[in-house]
Design a protein around this motif. Sequence first.
Motif, PDB file in Angstrom:
ATOM      1  N   GLY A   1      53.272  21.109 -10.022  1.00  0.00           N
ATOM      2  CA  GLY A   1      54.401  20.445 -10.674  1.00  0.00           C
ATOM      3  C   GLY A   1      55.043  21.319 -11.730  1.00  0.00           C
ATOM      4  O   GLY A   1      56.266  21.427 -11.820  1.00  0.00           O
ATOM      5  N   ARG A   2      54.202  21.972 -12.513  1.00  0.00           N
ATOM      6  CA  ARG A   2      54.728  22.783 -13.612  1.00  0.00           C
ATOM      7  C   ARG A   2      55.475  24.020 -13.099  1.00  0.00           C
ATOM      8  O   ARG A   2      56.443  24.453 -13.723  1.00  0.00           O
ATOM      9  CB  ARG A   2      53.597  23.182 -14.567  1.00  0.00           C
ATOM     10  N   GLU A   3      55.056  24.545 -11.953  1.00  0.00           N
ATOM     11  CA  GLU A   3      55.805  25.668 -11.364  1.00  0.00           C
ATOM     12  C   GLU A   3      57.232  25.233 -11.053  1.00  0.00           C
ATOM     13  O   GLU A   3      58.193  25.949 -11.310  1.00  0.00           O
ATOM     14  CB  GLU A   3      55.127  26.146 -10.069  1.00  0.00           C
TER      15      GLU A   3
ATOM     16  N   ALA B   1      56.547  28.786 -25.449  1.00  0.00           N
ATOM     17  CA  ALA B   1      56.804  28.117 -24.172  1.00  0.00           C
ATOM     18  C   ALA B   1      55.667  27.155 -23.820  1.00  0.00           C
ATOM     19  O   ALA B   1      54.502  27.436 -24.105  1.00  0.00           O
ATOM     20  CB  ALA B   1      56.954  29.165 -23.072  1.00  0.00           C
ATOM     21  N   CYS B   2      56.026  26.023 -23.213  1.00  0.00           N
ATOM     22  CA  CYS B   2      55.030  25.024 -22.821  1.00  0.00           C
ATOM     23  C   CYS B   2      54.034  25.647 -21.859  1.00  0.00           C
ATOM     24  O   CYS B   2      54.394  26.086 -20.772  1.00  0.00           O
ATOM     25  CB  CYS B   2      55.718  23.836 -22.160  1.00  0.00           C
ATOM     26  N   ALA B   3      52.780  25.737 -22.262  1.00  0.00           N
ATOM     27  CA  ALA B   3      51.741  26.317 -21.401  1.00  0.00           C
ATOM     28  C   ALA B   3      50.419  25.634 -21.698  1.00  0.00           C
ATOM     29  O   ALA B   3      50.079  25.405 -22.865  1.00  0.00           O
ATOM     30  CB  ALA B   3      51.628  27.826 -21.634  1.00  0.00           C
TER      31      ALA B   3
ATOM     32  N   PRO C   1      51.229  23.074 -25.443  1.00  0.00           N
ATOM     33  CA  PRO C   1      52.046  22.099 -24.713  1.00  0.00           C
ATOM     34  C   PRO C   1      53.297  21.768 -25.530  1.00  0.00           C
ATOM     35  O   PRO C   1      53.241  21.746 -26.758  1.00  0.00           O
ATOM     36  CB  PRO C   1      51.124  20.882 -24.602  1.00  0.00           C
ATOM     37  N   CYS C   2      54.407  21.556 -24.826  1.00  0.00           N
ATOM     38  CA  CYS C   2      55.641  21.245 -25.561  1.00  0.00           C
ATOM     39  C   CYS C   2      55.681  19.783 -25.999  1.00  0.00           C
ATOM     40  O   CYS C   2      56.338  19.436 -26.966  1.00  0.00           O
ATOM     41  CB  CYS C   2      56.872  21.609 -24.724  1.00  0.00           C
ATOM     42  N   GLY C   3      54.976  18.940 -25.255  1.00  0.00           N
ATOM     43  CA  GLY C   3      54.955  17.516 -25.624  1.00  0.00           C
ATOM     44  C   GLY C   3      56.246  16.788 -25.312  1.00  0.00           C
ATOM     45  O   GLY C   3      56.420  15.634 -25.721  1.00  0.00           O
ATOM     46  N   LYS C   4      57.145  17.429 -24.575  1.00  0.00           N
ATOM     47  CA  LYS C   4      58.449  16.817 -24.299  1.00  0.00           C
ATOM     48  C   LYS C   4      58.809  16.820 -22.826  1.00  0.00           C
ATOM     49  O   LYS C   4      59.723  16.125 -22.411  1.00  0.00           O
ATOM     50  CB  LYS C   4      59.553  17.605 -25.047  1.00  0.00           C
ATOM     51  N   CYS C   5      58.113  17.665 -22.048  1.00  0.00           N
ATOM     52  CA  CYS C   5      58.513  17.781 -20.646  1.00  0.00           C
ATOM     53  C   CYS C   5      57.879  16.660 -19.816  1.00  0.00           C
ATOM     54  O   CYS C   5      56.978  15.951 -20.276  1.00  0.00           O
ATOM     55  CB  CYS C   5      58.116  19.151 -20.098  1.00  0.00           C
ATOM     56  N   LEU C   6      58.351  16.514 -18.594  1.00  0.00           N
ATOM     57  CA  LEU C   6      57.849  15.483 -17.688  1.00  0.00           C
ATOM     58  C   LEU C   6      56.341  15.628 -17.487  1.00  0.00           C
ATOM     59  O   LEU C   6      55.600  14.645 -17.461  1.00  0.00           O
ATOM     60  CB  LEU C   6      58.613  15.603 -16.356  1.00  0.00           C
ATOM     61  N   ASP C   7      55.871  16.865 -17.352  1.00  0.00           N
ATOM     62  CA  ASP C   7      54.440  17.054 -17.096  1.00  0.00           C
ATOM     63  C   ASP C   7      53.582  16.700 -18.309  1.00  0.00           C
ATOM     64  O   ASP C   7      52.565  16.025 -18.173  1.00  0.00           O
ATOM     65  CB  ASP C   7      54.157  18.495 -16.657  1.00  0.00           C
ATOM     66  N   CYS C   8      53.976  17.142 -19.493  1.00  0.00           N
ATOM     67  CA  CYS C   8      53.221  16.789 -20.708  1.00  0.00           C
ATOM     68  C   CYS C   8      53.178  15.265 -20.878  1.00  0.00           C
ATOM     69  O   CYS C   8      52.146  14.693 -21.202  1.00  0.00           O
ATOM     70  CB  CYS C   8      53.874  17.394 -21.958  1.00  0.00           C
ATOM     71  N   MET C   9      54.314  14.623 -20.642  1.00  0.00           N
ATOM     72  CA  MET C   9      54.404  13.187 -20.892  1.00  0.00           C
ATOM     73  C   MET C   9      53.667  12.359 -19.844  1.00  0.00           C
ATOM     74  O   MET C   9      53.170  11.280 -20.130  1.00  0.00           O
ATOM     75  CB  MET C   9      55.878  12.762 -20.964  1.00  0.00           C
TER      76      MET C   9
HETATM   77 ZN   LIG Z   1      55.452  20.382 -21.734  1.00  0.00          ZN
END
Ligand SMILES: [Zn+2]
Length: 324
Positions: free
Chosen positions: A83-85, A101-103, A109-117
Amino acid sequence: MKRDSIIKEKEKKFMSKYSHFPEGKFITVVVAREAESECIFRTEGSGEGLNKERVSLGIKEDKKDFRAVISKRKQSAVERRTGREFLRLNNLLFTNKDNKACALNKNTPCGKCLDCMLNGYAVGDGGAQKSRIIYDNAYSILPFNMVTDVKTFNALYDNGTMRDEEGKASSSINEDEYIKPGTVFVDMITFKDVTFTEFIYGLSNILRSKRYGAISSRIGKMKNTILKVAFSDCELFSNLELTQSIYDKLNEESQIEFPLNINKVREYAEQSFEDLKKEVYGNITELNGDELRDLLEYIKSIFKEEGEEQAAALFKEQSEQYGD
Ligand SMILES: [Zn+2]
């Protein structure tokens, strides 16, 4: 095909938008995971053999034996990476407050992207989101001894060959247990309080993940097939119970043999789900065969250029909602 034609009367089974307040909307996805090459699933760096657990083979057949296991960690790590790719390719992973960068592997983690959430994250200063996709260990239907084999091989030198710099052949022999191609695992993955788009993201990661070995290796190829999608107001039974119930049915029909007939597995999985469902104290509705086919076709279409709706656009729209 469009989102609205897929959701139809199932709209209330999803969250209309992300909320901190749980509503107990569960979606269970039953997946058959079929090994298409040799696979090695073990706790990395432990020096141990393949993951296995001693359990009852069936519910009726209470003989104890080992089953091969794909850990929940392994499944989630691989499917998240898929998913993250896709998010990274489409500029949908963001930066954290230190502008990193979110990693996941760098703990930024960015805490804002679809995957983090959706899949959850935690950072040192207390920012956190619990995962809303619940994985469980997946079990081989057949006992460990029937689905594994051991091979010996000469250990490779650092130069990647069987000979050292002076051309001397390697004399050290290693032994490795592996899972045989054709082994079938049954798995249930539970989504909790997700929007339609979050569900599509999670489901597409299961469908688009093909390799569960180490990234650099040629082994670990798996084929995931979605057997069922069920909506409920509580959690259902476990992977292990479903696997045991399928085993009982194969056993009753004297079909315990390697490799299993995948069509029989599908048929018995369907019957087992019906049987176990009766024991659940909750409301369960399922997608019928046509609805499931439409859902899978829809997912296929949004990853194609000519699709009416586009995965990247949907995921972007979803990640913009989190800021509200
Ligand atoms: Zn993220």
